[in-house]
Write a protein that holds these residues in place. Sequence first.
Motif, PDB file in Angstrom:
ATOM      1  N   SER A  14      98.493 105.760 -13.267  1.00 21.43           N
ATOM      2  CA  SER A  14      97.758 106.053 -14.503  1.00 21.43           C
ATOM      3  C   SER A  14      97.993 107.491 -14.980  1.00 21.43           C
ATOM      4  O   SER A  14      98.253 107.735 -16.156  1.00 21.43           O
ATOM      5  CB  SER A  14      96.256 105.805 -14.293  1.00 21.43           C
ATOM      6  N   HIS A  50      84.845 101.612 -12.436  1.00 24.40           N
ATOM      7  CA  HIS A  50      84.534 102.598 -11.389  1.00 24.40           C
ATOM      8  C   HIS A  50      83.148 102.313 -10.826  1.00 24.40           C
ATOM      9  O   HIS A  50      82.145 102.412 -11.543  1.00 24.40           O
ATOM     10  CB  HIS A  50      84.605 104.013 -11.966  1.00 24.40           C
ATOM     11  N   CYS A  84      93.003 108.481 -16.842  1.00 26.21           N
ATOM     12  CA  CYS A  84      91.971 108.435 -15.802  1.00 26.21           C
ATOM     13  C   CYS A  84      91.941 109.793 -15.103  1.00 26.21           C
ATOM     14  O   CYS A  84      93.002 110.345 -14.795  1.00 26.21           O
ATOM     15  CB  CYS A  84      92.329 107.337 -14.800  1.00 26.21           C
ATOM     16  N   ASP A 124      91.481 102.399 -18.194  1.00 26.36           N
ATOM     17  CA  ASP A 124      91.615 102.646 -16.751  1.00 26.36           C
ATOM     18  C   ASP A 124      90.308 103.220 -16.210  1.00 26.36           C
ATOM     19  O   ASP A 124      90.063 103.158 -15.004  1.00 26.36           O
ATOM     20  CB  ASP A 124      92.741 103.666 -16.496  1.00 26.36           C
ATOM     21  N   LYS A 160      87.283 107.493  -4.728  1.00 21.26           N
ATOM     22  CA  LYS A 160      86.487 107.168  -5.909  1.00 21.26           C
ATOM     23  C   LYS A 160      85.192 106.461  -5.594  1.00 21.26           C
ATOM     24  O   LYS A 160      84.390 106.230  -6.491  1.00 21.26           O
ATOM     25  CB  LYS A 160      87.341 106.355  -6.900  1.00 21.26           C
ATOM     26  N   PHE A 183      91.076 110.385 -12.084  1.00 24.81           N
ATOM     27  CA  PHE A 183      91.385 110.277 -10.656  1.00 24.81           C
ATOM     28  C   PHE A 183      92.909 110.218 -10.453  1.00 24.81           C
ATOM     29  O   PHE A 183      93.659 110.041 -11.407  1.00 24.81           O
ATOM     30  CB  PHE A 183      90.743 109.019 -10.068  1.00 24.81           C
ATOM     31  N   SER A 184      93.309 110.369  -9.187  1.00 26.39           N
ATOM     32  CA  SER A 184      94.748 110.288  -8.870  1.00 26.39           C
ATOM     33  C   SER A 184      94.919 109.471  -7.603  1.00 26.39           C
ATOM     34  O   SER A 184      95.362 109.989  -6.586  1.00 26.39           O
ATOM     35  CB  SER A 184      95.332 111.682  -8.613  1.00 26.39           C
ATOM     36  N   CYS A 185      94.586 108.212  -7.653  1.00 26.57           N
ATOM     37  CA  CYS A 185      94.713 107.378  -6.458  1.00 26.57           C
ATOM     38  C   CYS A 185      96.198 107.278  -6.088  1.00 26.57           C
ATOM     39  O   CYS A 185      97.056 107.188  -6.978  1.00 26.57           O
ATOM     40  CB  CYS A 185      94.116 106.000  -6.700  1.00 26.57           C
TER      41      CYS A 185
HETATM   42  S1  SF4 Z   1      93.355 103.260  -9.463  1.00 29.71           S
HETATM   43 FE1  SF4 Z   1      91.819 103.429 -11.059  1.00 29.71          FE
HETATM   44  S2  SF4 Z   1      90.620 105.236 -10.462  1.00 29.71           S
HETATM   45 FE2  SF4 Z   1      92.540 105.354  -9.350  1.00 29.71          FE
HETATM   46  S3  SF4 Z   1      93.884 106.613 -10.661  1.00 29.71           S
HETATM   47 FE3  SF4 Z   1      94.269 104.448 -11.143  1.00 29.71          FE
HETATM   48  S4  SF4 Z   1      92.981 104.022 -12.885  1.00 29.71           S
HETATM   49 FE4  SF4 Z   1      92.191 105.892 -11.932  1.00 29.71          FE
END
Ligand code: SF4
Length: 445
Positions: free
Chosen positions: A228, A297, A219, A264, A334, A221-223
């Motif tokens: 992930s 997403h 993914c 993801d 996101k 993103f880096s939540c």
């Molecule tokens: S929560 Fe979802 S959008 Fe955020 S890093 Fe993980 S997989 Fe990616």
Amino acid sequence: MTSDSPNILLINPWIHDFAAYDYWAKPLGLLSLASILKTHGCNIRYIDCLNRFHPNLSKIISSKEDGRGSYLKTRIPKPECLDDVPRNYSRYGIPEQWFINDLLAARQPDIVFITSHMTYWYPGVFETIRIVRETYPSAPIVLGGIYASLCHDHALKYSGADKVISEDGEKVILELVKEYTGFSNNIKFDSGQLDSYPYPAFDLESKIAFIPVLSSKGCPFSCAYCASRYLNRQRMLRSPESLIDEIAYWHKKYKVIDFAIYDDAFLVDAKSHATPILEGIIEAGINVRFHTPNALHIREISENTATLMFKAGFKTVRLGLETTLFDNNRLDNKVSEFEFEQALLCLKKVGFSKKQICAYLLAGLPDQDERYVIESIKKVIESGITAIPVYYSPIPHTVLWEKAVHCSRYDLNSDPIFTNNSILPCRKEGFSWEIISFLKKLAAN
Ligand code: SF4
């Protein structure tokens, strides 16, 4: 197969937990490795400790039409360190004796591969390893999977496995076979190209109730709460043709109707990735149902993607919303409020119902004020869709880990068992049935 082909046993281990349910959960990675091994000339045997369709069952346990269902379970003593949690603890999966009998029915393995999932499920993994070791003392045991990657040192120290791998299994599996058995073969796939992988060996299962598919790994993103990025450093994409061919294969050959998308980030860069996939599925006229347990997403849901998802057969649309607070305190960036509202408009307009559209909301975060969770659930319901509270599980190697360690009433660093979301490890006031029941009731409205 030749007589010198190694005998390889792959095992999906038990889960030890307060609660567990099969929400389209399958060991996709392990079955992908099984297929790679088979393609390269190994004799494969697979035991699924979570098998809901084990041949010993006189009748199928509670199962839904779409593939989800309950696991068998056996009540076991709760780990002493969790004595403060007033809940029953169980081993989910087949009874111990069935597992032992299945092990004995297999040929003496030359090597055993065991996978792992949630970090706090490791006691089920350890029990699986212990029984394999007692049954086949000389067989080398290799442990991989999510727990093995995220808690590598813990697994090395305590699991009892001969080797713990944290790399992608596809990259190392054939080397491991060579190391332990001396067997090697010409490599017939490219671990850097998802399209070159053989289809996962779901045909080893007692019954294929649904199929998980992966159109991408990783993914962008880096939540702060998600691993992930740690687990998949590199984003890899499959071509639409390859994925559509696989779906058609399982549907035609095994009459599979339900498919769970495990990506993801399925909708990220939708124009170049998800859109051609969805168009291809519609064009191929494959009449199946799709579910998205890992969340989609929201930002990428336009009228076009919503229309294509609806036409392609999406039945369960889970959205990764996390909270309806759209300010700087979010732990991800996101989605904005406007994007969320637009996405809902599009999904409803094309025909998705309130029951089909669900938003995941995170509860039990470090320092989280529960009033915001309550507010988020109410807002989601007001917006005409379903709210699903998801309890936070602290994950090592994520941005939020240190804060979780600081806030938790347990010593998270001492034992991954404390990362179990069922015990609300970061809730200052401790575990509470009242709050869990209250949020559940509120979300059910
Ligand atoms: S929560 Fe979802 S959008 Fe955020 S890093 Fe993980 S997989 Fe990616």
